[in-house]
Design an enzyme around this catalytic site. Structure first.
Site, PDB file in Angstrom:
ATOM      1  N   VAL A   1       2.662 -10.483  -0.783  1.00  0.00           N
ATOM      2  CA  VAL A   1       4.097 -10.155  -0.780  1.00  0.00           C
ATOM      3  C   VAL A   1       4.522  -9.367   0.461  1.00  0.00           C
ATOM      4  CG1 VAL A   1       4.320 -10.290  -3.313  1.00  0.00           C
ATOM      5  CG2 VAL A   1       3.891  -8.059  -2.215  1.00  0.00           C
TER       6      VAL A   1
ATOM      7  N   SER B   1       7.263   5.500  -9.304  1.00  0.00           N
ATOM      8  CA  SER B   1       6.151   6.451  -9.458  1.00  0.00           C
ATOM      9  C   SER B   1       6.712   7.857  -9.588  1.00  0.00           C
ATOM     10  CB  SER B   1       5.249   6.391  -8.218  1.00  0.00           C
ATOM     11  OG  SER B   1       4.317   7.440  -8.238  1.00  0.00           O
TER      12      SER B   1
ATOM     13  N   TYR C   1       3.800   6.414   0.738  1.00  0.00           N
ATOM     14  CA  TYR C   1       3.925   6.009  -0.660  1.00  0.00           C
ATOM     15  C   TYR C   1       5.143   6.705  -1.294  1.00  0.00           C
ATOM     16  CZ  TYR C   1       2.420   5.171  -5.521  1.00  0.00           C
ATOM     17  OH  TYR C   1       2.350   4.786  -6.835  1.00  0.00           O
TER      18      TYR C   1
ATOM     19  N   LYS D   1       8.499   4.848  -2.800  1.00  0.00           N
ATOM     20  CA  LYS D   1       8.875   4.903  -4.222  1.00  0.00           C
ATOM     21  C   LYS D   1      10.231   5.596  -4.424  1.00  0.00           C
ATOM     22  CE  LYS D   1       5.269   2.739  -5.877  1.00  0.00           C
ATOM     23  NZ  LYS D   1       5.376   1.419  -6.514  1.00  0.00           N
TER      24      LYS D   1
ATOM     25  N   ILE E   1      -1.838   7.032 -14.735  1.00  0.00           N
ATOM     26  CA  ILE E   1      -2.318   5.940 -15.590  1.00  0.00           C
ATOM     27  C   ILE E   1      -3.714   5.550 -15.122  1.00  0.00           C
ATOM     28  CG2 ILE E   1      -1.789   3.591 -16.425  1.00  0.00           C
ATOM     29  CD1 ILE E   1       0.436   5.655 -17.087  1.00  0.00           C
TER      30      ILE E   1
HETATM   31  P1  NAD Z   1      -3.744  -1.730  -8.774  1.00  0.00           P
HETATM   32  O1  NAD Z   1      -4.268  -1.520  -7.386  1.00  0.00           O
HETATM   33  O2  NAD Z   1      -4.693  -2.001  -9.888  1.00  0.00           O
HETATM   34  O3  NAD Z   1      -2.666  -2.902  -8.797  1.00  0.00           O
HETATM   35  C1  NAD Z   1      -1.847  -3.225  -7.729  1.00  0.00           C
HETATM   36  C2  NAD Z   1      -1.793  -4.732  -7.674  1.00  0.00           C
HETATM   37  O4  NAD Z   1      -0.913  -5.114  -6.609  1.00  0.00           O
HETATM   38  C3  NAD Z   1      -3.166  -5.347  -7.376  1.00  0.00           C
HETATM   39  O5  NAD Z   1      -3.394  -6.447  -8.212  1.00  0.00           O
HETATM   40  C4  NAD Z   1      -3.039  -5.744  -5.920  1.00  0.00           C
HETATM   41  O6  NAD Z   1      -3.864  -6.825  -5.580  1.00  0.00           O
HETATM   42  C5  NAD Z   1      -1.562  -6.109  -5.862  1.00  0.00           C
HETATM   43  N1  NAD Z   1      -1.074  -6.089  -4.478  1.00  0.00           N
HETATM   44  C6  NAD Z   1      -1.152  -5.066  -3.596  1.00  0.00           C
HETATM   45  N2  NAD Z   1      -0.651  -5.458  -2.416  1.00  0.00           N
HETATM   46  C7  NAD Z   1      -0.249  -6.747  -2.569  1.00  0.00           C
HETATM   47  C8  NAD Z   1       0.318  -7.708  -1.689  1.00  0.00           C
HETATM   48  N3  NAD Z   1       0.577  -7.419  -0.420  1.00  0.00           N
HETATM   49  N4  NAD Z   1       0.596  -8.930  -2.176  1.00  0.00           N
HETATM   50  C9  NAD Z   1       0.331  -9.254  -3.471  1.00  0.00           C
HETATM   51  N5  NAD Z   1      -0.229  -8.396  -4.329  1.00  0.00           N
HETATM   52  C10 NAD Z   1      -0.515  -7.149  -3.884  1.00  0.00           C
HETATM   53  O7  NAD Z   1      -2.843  -0.463  -9.060  1.00  0.00           O
HETATM   54  P2  NAD Z   1      -1.960  -0.067 -10.341  1.00  0.00           P
HETATM   55  O8  NAD Z   1      -2.301   1.344 -10.623  1.00  0.00           O
HETATM   56  O9  NAD Z   1      -2.021  -1.068 -11.406  1.00  0.00           O
HETATM   57  O10 NAD Z   1      -0.507  -0.065  -9.654  1.00  0.00           O
HETATM   58  C11 NAD Z   1       0.537  -0.941 -10.021  1.00  0.00           C
HETATM   59  C12 NAD Z   1       1.868  -0.319  -9.643  1.00  0.00           C
HETATM   60  O11 NAD Z   1       2.050   0.878 -10.382  1.00  0.00           O
HETATM   61  C13 NAD Z   1       1.984   0.063  -8.167  1.00  0.00           C
HETATM   62  O12 NAD Z   1       3.287  -0.234  -7.703  1.00  0.00           O
HETATM   63  C14 NAD Z   1       1.769   1.549  -8.200  1.00  0.00           C
HETATM   64  O13 NAD Z   1       2.380   2.202  -7.102  1.00  0.00           O
HETATM   65  C15 NAD Z   1       2.396   1.928  -9.515  1.00  0.00           C
HETATM   66  N6  NAD Z   1       1.938   3.210 -10.063  1.00  0.00           N
HETATM   67  C16 NAD Z   1       0.676   3.365 -10.559  1.00  0.00           C
HETATM   68  C17 NAD Z   1       0.311   4.600 -11.095  1.00  0.00           C
HETATM   69  C18 NAD Z   1      -1.044   4.841 -11.694  1.00  0.00           C
HETATM   70  O14 NAD Z   1      -1.269   5.948 -12.190  1.00  0.00           O
HETATM   71  N7  NAD Z   1      -1.960   3.899 -11.698  1.00  0.00           N
HETATM   72  C19 NAD Z   1       1.214   5.648 -11.118  1.00  0.00           C
HETATM   73  C20 NAD Z   1       2.473   5.448 -10.586  1.00  0.00           C
HETATM   74  C21 NAD Z   1       2.835   4.225 -10.086  1.00  0.00           C
END
Ligand code: NAD
Length: 250
Positions: free
Chosen positions: A62, A140, A153, A157, A186
């Site tokens: 993306v 986030s 980041y 966000k 998470i």
């Molecule tokens: P994760 O790394 O497991 O998942 C992120 C996903 O996005 C992965 O599958 C990755 O391959 C995909 N991705 C990244 N760059 C990409 C690209 N250029 N093209 C296509 N796919 C791409 O992390 P997560 O924790 O599941 O995060 C998911 C969302 O939640 C993110 O936006 C993250 O900022 C947000 N978030 C997560 C947390 C947490 O505590 N885990 C907290 C706040 C926000």
């Protein structure tokens, strides 16, 4: 929970792992045709075999903004409609402020913000034709706090929250609801990476989370399914914290 048999089609970016996978799982359980978008074919294949026939993988980086119109055209030619978009794909980068290069800053902004705009724009063109739709941006807590060492980041966000509100006022009169979810801490690969290397931050996270434990990807899946559903028909423009009280913890 959906009670009608009407076909619904969702796109979940980054749906191959973590929070995106949990959202896609909730959607398919609710009989929503769910397109998961990611870069890693193997990861998407594994997710698809886990989630079953309502899950459809599509490969796309993306951050390659030029490839996005073709991605949305592909979804439209396969399904003929898009009802739900979850902008979930994202990357984090933890580094001292002065060590971050312009290229690194730009990479995070392109992936976390510019792609959300470009995908939403293409999807909204389709949603406008039928006068309905629900878009959910995964934000986030970093948009609400001053977190050290995550400058790009946090910037991305915070912009997501602003874009959510701006899109909501422009598009809600046309039947498209726009909301965001702000996950707290998470349990996913992203947080493990960020917290395991930083015991002080880990201590802080638990110290100000009244529920006393980290959330599960499934908790975000539940919230996304609700916001996507007709049960949330009067909700637009909100940034919903799903964080065990972290955002109000002292
Ligand atoms: P994760 O790394 O497991 O998942 C992120 C996903 O996005 C992965 O599958 C990755 O391959 C995909 N991705 C990244 N760059 C990409 C690209 N250029 N093209 C296509 N796919 C791409 O992390 P997560 O924790 O599941 O995060 C998911 C969302 O939640 C993110 O936006 C993250 O900022 C947000 N978030 C997560 C947390 C947490 O505590 N885990 C907290 C706040 C926000």
């Amino acid at each position: 929970m959906n009670t009608s048999n009407q076909k619904r089609v969702a796109i979940v970016t980054g749906g191959g792992s973590g929070i995106g996978l949990a959202i896609a799982e909730k959607f398919t359980q609710d009989k929503i045709e769910t397109v998961i978008v990611g870069r890693d074919e193997e990861k998407l294949k594994k997710a698809t075999s886990q989630l079953g026939p309502l899950c459809h993988p599509m490969i796309c980086d993306v951050s390659n903004l030029a490839s996005i119109p073709a991605l949305i055209e592909q979804v439209m030619s396969k399904f003929g409609q898009i009802d739900i978009l979850v902008n979930n794909a994202g990357i984090n980068m933890k580094k001292d402020f002065t060590e971050v290069t312009d290229e690194e800053f730009q990479q995070v902004i392109t992936t976390n913000l510019c792609s959300v705009f470009a995908i939403s724009r293409e999807v909204v063109k389709e949603m406008l034709k039928k006068g309905s739709g629900s878009i959910i941006n995964i934000s986030s807590m970093a948009a609400q706090y001053g977190l050290p060492k995550v400058i790009a980041y946090s910037a991305s966000k915070t912009a997501i929250d602003g874009m959510t509100r701006a899109m909501a006022v422009e598009l809600s009169p046309k039947g498209i609801r726009i909301n965001a979810i702000a996950p707290g801490f998470i349990e996913t690969a992203m947080t493990a990476k960020a917290l395991n290397s930083d015991p002080e931050r880990k201590q802080k996270v638990f110290g100000r989370t009244p529920m006393g434990y980290m959330g599960k990807p499934d908790d975000i899946g539940e919230a996304a399914l609700f916001l996507a559903s007709d049960a949330a028909r009067y909700i637009t423009g909100v940034v919903l914290p799903v964080d065990g009280g972290n955002s109000v913890g002292f």
